[in-house]
Scaffold this motif. Structure first.
Motif: not given
Ligand SMILES: Nc1ncnc2c1ncn2[C@@H]1O[C@H](COP(=O)(O)OP(=O)(O)O)[C@@H](O)[C@H]1O
Ligand SMILES: [Mg+2]
Lengths: 293, 345, 328
Positions: A147-149, A226, A231-235
C-alpha cells in the motif's frame, strides 16, 4: 557534549519555563486532538470525490469555512482528515528513522574496527546523498503490491536516519570513554549488555530531542512527496490536497483557500515540532541555554 | 528544499558536532587532498551501486512495475523495458554492462524524451544552475548579514523578530511559498511559469530575468532563513571571545568590532555549512522548478517520475548525487584555505 | 593639586549580576599611579584584579556595574560619554590582557592588529606610516618585523605577549595596564618580558599598572604594590618593603609563598595558607580573611577593618595595626 538530565521532574520544570517550547507543545496537543477527534469534527463521507456537496471552487463561506475544491468538497473536512493522515505518516516514519538512527549510531560508536567503521561510512554516505532525489527514486521503485501509504512511511524512515545516527554515534563515543563503562567492560559485560544498559539510557535524552526535529522533517517529506504525486491519493493528506489543488487549477482560478489552509496547517505543525525540539535541546543541555534561541 | 534545512537546524546547535570545528582541522597537504578525493570517489561508487540495485531489485518484476500504471501493460512496451534494463541476464552481467556504459558516459535513452539521458540532462542543466545559483548568492549574502546582526544583538527585538520569522520560514517548504505566490500573481504582470515568453517584447536576457524573479524569491526566502540561523549561531559562539575585548579596548565602535573582528571568525564555520548545503540546494530546486515550470533538472525530475522514465530518473539521481559529493569535496578543500590557523600548519 | 595624577581610582566597586545573585567582585578600591611610576597589584586568583583593570577602561561585560571614580588625567572614565570613551581608550591608556593567546584575533595578521588603533586614533597618519611604526614597535619589543605578516598562532607564547605589548604602545599612551602579562610564560621568558616592561617605563616615562599574583615579581619591578583580598586592597606600600616585611597577615603569607620568581608549583594558592579564597557572594563577616588567618582574634569576626596608616608611607587593613600582636 553533555546531555545529562537530573530527573524528569527538573527537566519538565526547565522546559515549562521555555515559552517557545510550551507554545510548540500546546500546538502539538491541539493537532493531536484534531487528528483523534476527526470523525467527530467532520463526516468522512465528505472526502469522496463524488460526494461533493458545494459549488466547485467556491471561496470560504459559513457552510464551507475553508471553501471548496473542484469537486465541491469542503476543504475544511479534507484538512481535518488530512491532519490524521499527515500525523500518522510523520510519526510512523519518525519511529522508523529513530530506531535505525539510534541503532546504527550506537553500534557505530560501540564497535571498534571494521564493523564500526563501515557503519560510520554508511552514515556518511546517507548524509551526503541528496534526500529528495533518493526518496523519489525509492518511492518510484517500491513494490507496487505494498500500500502506498506504507511505502511512503518506509521511504521517509529509511532516508532520514543519518543525522540522528551521527549525533548518537558522537554521544556514544563520549559515553564509552567514561570510567563506569570501562568497568563494565572489565567485568566482562557483553556488547549487548553494555549497549542496552549503559549506552542506551545515556543517549535517550538526546534521541528524544532529536525525535521532534525528525518528526518535523518527516511531515515535510510526506507533504512534499505527496505533492509530487507519490502519495496515496486514496488517503487524503495535506500533501495530497495540495497536489490536487495544483493539478486541479487552483492557481489559475485564484482559489487561494484551497492552497492556503492545508498549507498553513502544515507550516504550523512543522513549526510546532521545531519549537519543541529546540526547547528540548535547551532543557537537556544547560550549556545551550540562552545560546541557541 | 526545506527538509535538510530543518535537519541542519538541529545540527547548528553547538551540541552537534559543528562542521568546520575540530573535525576539519587539517592543513591542505597533498595527502589530505588525496584522501578527500578518494573518499568522494568511494561515495560516488556507493551511489552508482545503489542506483543500479534500487531499480532492479526492489520492484519485483521491474518491467511490470515501471510500465504506466492503471492500464494493462502494453506487451511491446514490456519488451522494450526488459531490453533497456538488460533483464534476463544474470545480475553481475547486468551490473557490469551498466558500469561499462557509464564509463563511456552513456546513461541510456530516455523513455519519454526521445533523446539520450545525457543530452536531456545537459539541456536542462543551465536553467537549474541559473536559478539555484542566483538564489544561493542572494540568500547567502543576505542571510550572513542578517545572521551576523541578530547574533551580535542577541535577544534584541530585532533578533527576536528575525529569528521568529526565520524559524517559521524554515518550517515552510519552498514550493508552498511558490504556490501561494502563483495564486496571487496569476494574471498580473508577472509570468506564471516557464523561463521565456515567445510573445514577449523584452530583450531575451531581461525576459529570462523577469521569469526568474518569483521562483528565485521562493528559494531565497527559505535559504535566507537557513543561512541566517547558521550565521547567527556561529556569531553566538564567537560573541564572548576575548579578542573582542581587545578590539573594544582599542576604541573601536561596536559596529567595527563586529564587522572587523567577530564576523571573519564567525564566517569560517558558516562557510563550511554553506558549501555543504549547496548539494541540497540542487535538489531543492526540484519542487520550485515543478511549480513554476522552470525548464531545469528539477522539472525534468518531476516529468521523469510521473512516467516513470526509469533511465532518466537514474541519470538524474546520479547527477544530483555527484553534484552534492562534489560540493562536499569543495567544502573540505576550501576550509583549510580559509582558516589561517590550518593554512600554515 | 595643579596637575592631576595620571590615574586615580577612588572607591571603585564592581558588581556582576549572576544567576546566583549579585557578586561584588571589587568593594571599594583606591589606587594612584603617576607618570614614570609602576604600581603592582597582587592577590590570589579571584580577588578582583582583572575586574579593576577592566573597569579602568570600562571594559566590563554587559552584566557588570562599576561605581566610584576612575580619574584618568583628571577626567572620570566612568562618567564619559561613548565618543569620549572611545577616544580615550588605547590613546590615553592601553591594556595588555591576561592570556595573549586569546586576546589576539586568530584570523587577522599581527600587522593589521597593531596598525588598527594607529589608524583609528591618529587622523593624519597614513597606512604606510602606521605600518612602519608597527614594524619599529615590534623590533623594540624584540620581535622581528617580518612577523607583521604572521598570524597569532604562528608565534610562541612569549612572542605573542610581546606583540600585545607592542600593540599597547601603538598610540603612545601614558598609561599601560598589564594584567598578568607573564603568567602563562616560562621563567626565562617571564624575566625577559618583565625587563622589557621595566625598560619601557624608564625610557618613555609611562605609568604602568602591573597585575600579578606573584608578589616576588612585583616587589622586584614596582615602586609601590597593593595587595588585594576579596575585592579590597588590604595592604599598600613600597614594593620591596611589602615583600620583606609585610604588615597584613595575608600579605605576609603571600610574600612567603613566592620565594623565587615564578616557581610554578606555588602559583595557584599561596603555600602555607590554609583554605580557599572566599566566594564573593557569601563573604565572612568582619574581616573577610579571618577564617584563614593565624593571627585572628575575636574582634576580627565582627569588625570590618578599612585601610589605615601602618607606618610612614604604608597602610594596611588589620585590627592588629598599632597593637603588639602584629609585630613579628
Ligand atoms: N563576567 C563575570 N561574571 C560573573 N562573575 C565574574 C565575572 N568575571 C569575574 N567574576 C567574578 O569576580 C571575581 C573577581 O574576578 P577577577 O576580577 O577575574 O579576579 P582576578 O583577576 O583577581 O582573578 C571572581 O569571584 C569571579 O568569579
Ligand atoms: Mg585575572
Amino acid at each position: 557534549m553533555t546531555a545529562a538530565v537530573a530527573t524528569p521532574g527538573s527537566f519538565w520544570r526547565t522546559f515549562r519555563r521555555d515559552r517557545e517550547g510550551m507554545a510548540g507543545l500546546v500546538l502539538l496537543l491541539l493537532y493531536t486532538g484534531v487528528a483523534v477527534a476527526a470523525p467527530l469534527l467532520a463526516d468522512p463521507a465528505g472526502l469522496s470525490r463524488i460526494n461533493g456537496t458545494g459549488m466547485p471552487q467556491s471561496p470560504p463561506s459559513l457552510a464551507y469555512p475553508f471553501g471548496t475544491d473542484e469537486d465541491g468538497r469542503s476543504v475544511l473536512t479534507m484538512v481535518i482528515w488530512g491532519t490524521r493522515v499527515s500525523l500518522i505518516v510523520g510519526v510512523a516514519a519518525t519511529v522508523i528513522s529513530m530506531v535505525i538512527g539510534t541503532g546504527v549510531g550506537i553500534a557505530a560508536g560501540h564497535f571498534r574496527g571494521a564493523p564500526g567503521g563501515l557503519l560510520n561510512r554508511l552514515t556518511e554516505w546517507f548524509l551526503v546523498i541528496p534526500y529528495l532525489p533518493l526518496a523519489i527514486v525509492l518511492a518510484t521503485v517500491f513494490p507496487p503490491a505494498v500500500p502506498k501509504i506504507i511505502a511512503i512511511i518506509i521511504v521517509i524512515g529509511v532516508t532520514s536516519w543519518s543525522s540522528t545516527a551521527r549525533l548518537v554515534r558522537a554521544q556514544t563515543l563520549s559515553i564509552e570513554g567514561r570510567p563506569y563503562l570501562e568497568r563494565a567492560r572489565a567485568l566482562g559485560g557483553g556488547h549487548w549488555h553494555q549497549m542496552r544498559r549503559h549506552v542506551l539510557p545515556n543517549v535517550m535524552p538526546l534521541v528524544l530531542a532529536n525525535t521532534t526535529l525528525t518528526a518535523s522533517i518527516a511531515i515535510l517529506a510526506e507533504t512534499t512527496l505527496s505533492f509530487l504525486g507519490l502519495g496515496d491519493s486514496q488517503r487524503v493528506s495535506w500533501g495530497v490536497i495540495l497536489d490536487q489543488a495544483y493539478q486541479g487549477g487552483a492557481v489559475s482560478n485564484h482559489s487561494w483557500w484551497w492552497i492556503l489552509f492545508p498549507g498553513l496547517s502544515l507550516v504550523v505543525v512543522v513549526l510546532a515540532f521545531n519549537l519543541c525540539g529546540r526547547a528540548l535541546e535547551r532543557a537537556l543541555d544547560p550549556r545551550l541555554r540562552g545560546a541557541t534561541r | 528544499m526545506a527538509l535538510p534545512a530543518t535537519q541542519r537546524l538541529a545540527e547548528t546547535a553547538p551540541a552537534a558536532e559543528p562542521p568546520g570545528r575540530g573535525r576539519r582541522r587539517a592543513a591542505l597537504t597533498p595527502r589530505y587532498v588525496l584522501g578527500k578525493v578518494l573518499a568522494s570517489a568511494v561515495t560516488l561508487a556507493f551511489v552508482v551501486v545503489v542506483n543500479f540495485f534500487l531499480f532492479r531489485v526492489l520492484p519485483g518484476d521491474p518491467a511490470k512495475a515501471f510500465s504506466p500504471r492503471g492500464r494493462n501493460a502494453d506487451p511491446q512496451r514490456l519488451v522494450q523495458i526488459r531490453r533497456d534494463l538488460g533483464l534476463g541476464l544474470p545480475w553481475h552481467e547486468q551490473f557490469w554492462a551498466y558500469v561499462k556504459a557509464l564509463a563511456h558516459g552513456n546513461l541510456g535513452t530516455s523513455w519519454g524524451q526521445k533523446q539520450s539521458v545525457v543530452s536531456a540532462i545537459g539541456d536542462r542543466l543551465w536553467p537549474t544552475v541559473l536559478l539555484s545559483g542566483t538564489a544561493l548568492l542572494v540568500s547567502a549574502a543576505l542571510g550572513m548579514w542578517l545572521g551576523a546582526r541578530t547574533g551580535w544583538r542577541y535577544g534584541s527585538p530585532f533578533d527576536r523578530l528575525s529569528s521568529g520569522v526565520s524559524i517559521a520560514l524554515y518550517s515552510t517548504p519552498e514550493w508552498l511559498i511558490g504556490l501561494v505566490l502563483l495564486t496571487t500573481v496569476t494574471g498580473t504582470a508577472f509570468p506564471s511559469g516557464g523561463m521565456t515568453d515567445p510573445r514577449s517584447t523584452l530583450p531575451g536576457a531581461v525576459d529570462v530575468a523577469w521569469h526568474l524573479v518569483l521562483p528565485c524569491l521562493c528559494l531565497v526566502l527559505v535559504y535566507i532563513a537557513e543561512y541566517s540561523l547558521i550565521m547567527r549561531s556561529s556569531m553566538l559562539d564567537e560573541r564572548h571571545a576575548e579578542y573582542l575585548t581587545t578590539a573594544r579596548a582599542k576604541g573601536l565602535r561596536d559596529d567595527l568590532v563586529m564587522r572587523r573582528h567577530a564576523w571573519p571568525n564567525a564566517l569560517l564555520p558558516s562557510t563550511t555549512l554553506f558549501f555543504l548545503s549547496l548539494g541540497f540546494v540542487v535538489s531543492g530546486a526540484i519542487t520550485v522548478e515543478t511549480v513554476f515550470s522552470w525548464p531545469g533538472l528539477g522539472r525534468l525530475t518531476y516529468d521523469a517520475l510521473r512516467g516513470p522514465d526509469v533511465p532518466l530518473l537514474q541519470g538524474l539521481f546520479l547527477t544530483f548525487s555527484a553534484g552534492v559529493i562534489l560540493m562536499n569535496l569543495v567544502a573540505d578543500l576550501l576550509y583549510p584555505l580559509l582558516d589561517p590557523r590550518v593554512r600554515a600548519a | 593639586m595643579s596637575t592631576p595624577k595620571l590615574l586615580e581610582v577612588e572607591d571603585l566597586r564592581v558588581t556582576y549580576r549572576t544567576a546566583g545573585g549579585d557578586l561584588p567582585a571589587v568593594r571599594g578600591v583606591h589606587l594612584t599611579v603617576d607618570k614614570g611610576q609602576t604600581l603592582g597589584v597582587a592577590g590570589e586568583s579571584g580577588c578582583g584584579k582583572t575586574s579593576v583593570a577592566s573597569a579602568i577602561l570600562r571594559l566590563l561585560p554587559p552584566g557588570a556595574r562599576a561605581t566610584g571614580r576612575v580619574l584618568l588625567q583628571g577626567e572620570d572614565v566612568l562618567a564619559m560619554n561613548w565618543g569620549r570613551l572611545r577616544a580615550v581608550r588605547w590613546s590615553a591608556a592601553a591594556i595588555v590582557f591576561q592570556g595573549a593567546m586569546h586576546a589576539l584575533n586568530p584570523v587577522r595578521t599581527i600587522g593589521r592588529q597593531i596598525v588598527e588603533p594607529i589608524l583609528l586614533h591618529e587622523r593624519g597618519v597614513g597606512a604606510r606610516a602606521a605600518r612602519k611604526r608597527a614594524a619599529g614597535l615590534l623590533e623594540q619589543v624584540g620581535v622581528p618585523s617580518w612577523r607583521l605578516r604572521s598570524y597569532p598562532h604562528e608565534l610562541s607564547g612569549g612572542q605573542r605577549q610581546r606583540v600585545m605589548i607592542a600593540m599597547a604602545l601603538a598610540c603612545a599612551p601614558d598609561l599601560i595596564i598589564a594584567d598578568e602579562p607573564t603568567t602563562a610564560l616560562d621563567v626565562m621568558v617571564q624575566a625577559q618580558v618583565l625587563d622589557l616592561l621595566r625598560g619601557l617605563v624608564r625610557e618613555r616615562g609611562l605609568g604602568l599598572v602591573l597585575i600579578s599574583h606573584d608578589l616576588a615579581v612585583l616587589a622586584d619591578v614596582c615602586d609601590r604594590v597593593a595587595v588585594m583580598y576579596a575585592g579590597r586592597v588590604v595592604e599598600e606600600g613600597p614594593g620591596h618593603r611589602l615583600f620583606t616585611d609585610a604588615v597584613h597577615p595575608y600579605a605576609r603569607a603571600l610574600a612567603a609563598a613566592f620565594p623565587t620568581i615564578g616557581d610554578p608549583a606555588s602559583r595557584l594558592a599561596p603555600h602555607g595558607l590554609p583554605g580557599d579564597p572566599p566566594d564573593p557572594r557569601g563573604l565572612p563577616t568582619g574581616c573577610p580573611f579571618h577564617p584563614r588567618c593565624a593571627a585572628a582574634v575575636e574582634r576580627c569576626r565582627t569588625e570590618d577593618v578599612l585601610l589605615r596608616p601602618a607606618a610612614p608611607d604604608r597602610s594596611a587593613a588589620c585590627v592588629h595595626i598599632g597593637t603588639e600582636a602584629v609585630a613579628p
